[in-house]
Design an enzyme around this catalytic site. Structure first.
Site, short mmCIF file in Angstrom:
data_model
loop_
_atom_site.label_atom_id
_atom_site.label_comp_id
_atom_site.label_asym_id
_atom_site.label_seq_id
_atom_site.Cartn_x
_atom_site.Cartn_y
_atom_site.Cartn_z
N CYS A 86 0.83 -1.20 0.00
CA CYS A 86 0.00 0.00 0.00
C CYS A 86 0.87 1.26 0.00
O CYS A 86 1.51 1.56 -0.98
CB CYS A 86 -0.97 -0.04 1.17
SG CYS A 86 -2.32 1.15 1.01
N HIS A 200 -3.71 -5.53 1.12
CA HIS A 200 -3.05 -5.75 2.41
C HIS A 200 -3.04 -7.23 2.81
O HIS A 200 -3.95 -7.69 3.50
CB HIS A 200 -3.79 -4.98 3.52
CG HIS A 200 -3.54 -3.51 3.47
ND1 HIS A 200 -2.45 -2.92 4.06
CD2 HIS A 200 -4.24 -2.51 2.90
CE1 HIS A 200 -2.48 -1.61 3.86
NE2 HIS A 200 -3.56 -1.33 3.15
N GLU A 202 -1.26 -8.60 5.05
CA GLU A 202 -1.09 -8.74 6.51
C GLU A 202 -2.43 -8.64 7.25
O GLU A 202 -2.53 -8.99 8.41
CB GLU A 202 -0.09 -7.70 7.03
CG GLU A 202 -0.62 -6.28 7.22
CD GLU A 202 -0.78 -5.50 5.92
OE1 GLU A 202 -0.64 -6.10 4.83
OE2 GLU A 202 -1.06 -4.29 6.00
#
Lengths: 233, 84
Positions: A86, A200, A202
């Protein structure tokens, strides 16, 4: 294997990445402060999501000139692994480690939702645990994720097999939530050791969060590091 | 030396902000607008009094930080000597 997560003023996904690497994959992981020109011996350097320096001027522009960046560039040029997520992807573009630039999203809005991705490369250190054509679901959260480059440069990007993830619909058909040229969601450099993506991983790496499609990205890196160590041994 | 630097998206780059402003202008009755491009401007005061040196410094600033040359172009306008 040691991982370093760079912390810029305004990073807000740094702890999420740290958690995945340290607590889910049990890898030695440290935070790296943007103002220290020191990677502390990290094999993988992660530029996390969030905001850096308020994203004044352009997202990632100021961060692209911060003291740690020269070390990240040196690490990348020596073949070291660099992952930008990002805002981290935006910084890699501003640094020139990856080609192209980000415009505001086509719909002008901050986009915060799950998207679907088609895996285009599964032969990278970052993607070996995926397979080409696999459809992933991952969250995005950005205002400037509308990937741009000139048609000539985009052709070169595709020819050099630098597109890693492309946005798609749940069935794998074309989709483009933010207006990115050719649906590009993630790209790598020509050597494949620098990878940037807008979604994302994560935020979707454990069952508790209802989606584990992102975990394979991090475990791919660990697997390739382990394989590299075996070769060395 | 005072200068104004203006940054615009390259003509071939789609400008979502400009498009939104154009649509909004049309909506409130300004139907004579062909197109809108949204840019940004910087008023910069330099220590030097030499115009060629000022231009050189400003161009370097644009290339290094102020503009993203992948998608933006810049214009530099010298406004006059500081303090005047």
């Amino acid at each position: 294997m040691k991982c370093g997560v760079v912390v810029f003023p305004g990073s807000n996904c740094d702890h999420d990445v740290y958690h995945v690497l340290k607590h889910l994959l049990n890898v030695e992981t440290v935070f790296l402060w943007h103002d220290d020109a020191d990677l502390k011996g990290s094999d993988l350097v992660v530029l996390p999501g969030g905001f850096s320096y308020g994203d004044y001027l352009r997202a990632g522009a100021m961060a692209g000139l911060s003291p740690i960046v020269d070390e990240v560039r040196r690490h990348a040029e020596a073949g070291g692994l660099v992952l930008g997520i990002c805002n981290g992807f935006q910084i890699l573009l501003e640094m020139g480690l990856l080609p192209g630039a980000m415009r505001r999203n086509l719909g002008q809005r901050f986009l915060c939702r799950d998207v679907h991705l088609e895996v285009v490369r599964d032969d990278l250190a970052f993607t070996s645990q995926y397979s080409v054509g696999q459809i992933l679901r991952m969250p995005v959260a950005h205002a400037e994720g509308n990937y741009f480059d000139t048609p000539k440069n985009l052709d070169a990007l595709e020819k050099n097999r630098q597109v890693v993830f492309r946005y798609c619909d749940p069935g794998g058909g074309p989709d483009d939530p933010n207006g990115s040229e050719r649906g590009i969601a993630g790209i790598c450099n020509r050597d494949g050791n620098v990878f940037g993506l807008m979604p994302h991983p994560e935020r979707c790496s454990e069952e508790l969060l209802g989606n584990v499609d992102g975990l394979a990205l991090f475990s791919s890196v660990m697997k390739s590091a382990a394989a590299a160590m075996e070769v060395e041994a | 030396m005072k200068a104004r630097v203006t940054i615009y998206p390259r003509p071939e780059v789609l400008d979502p902000q400009g498009k939104a402003v154009h649509q909004a202008l049309t909506r409130v009755g300004f139907d004579g607008v062909n197109s809108v491009r949204v840019g940004k401007s910087f008023d910069i005061e330099l220590k030097t009094r030499s115009q060629p040196l000022a231009m050189k410094q400003l161009e370097a600033m644009c290339d290094k930080l102020l503009a993203n040359r992948v998608m933006e172009v810049y214009e530099i306008e010298i406004l006059g000597k500081a303090g005047k």
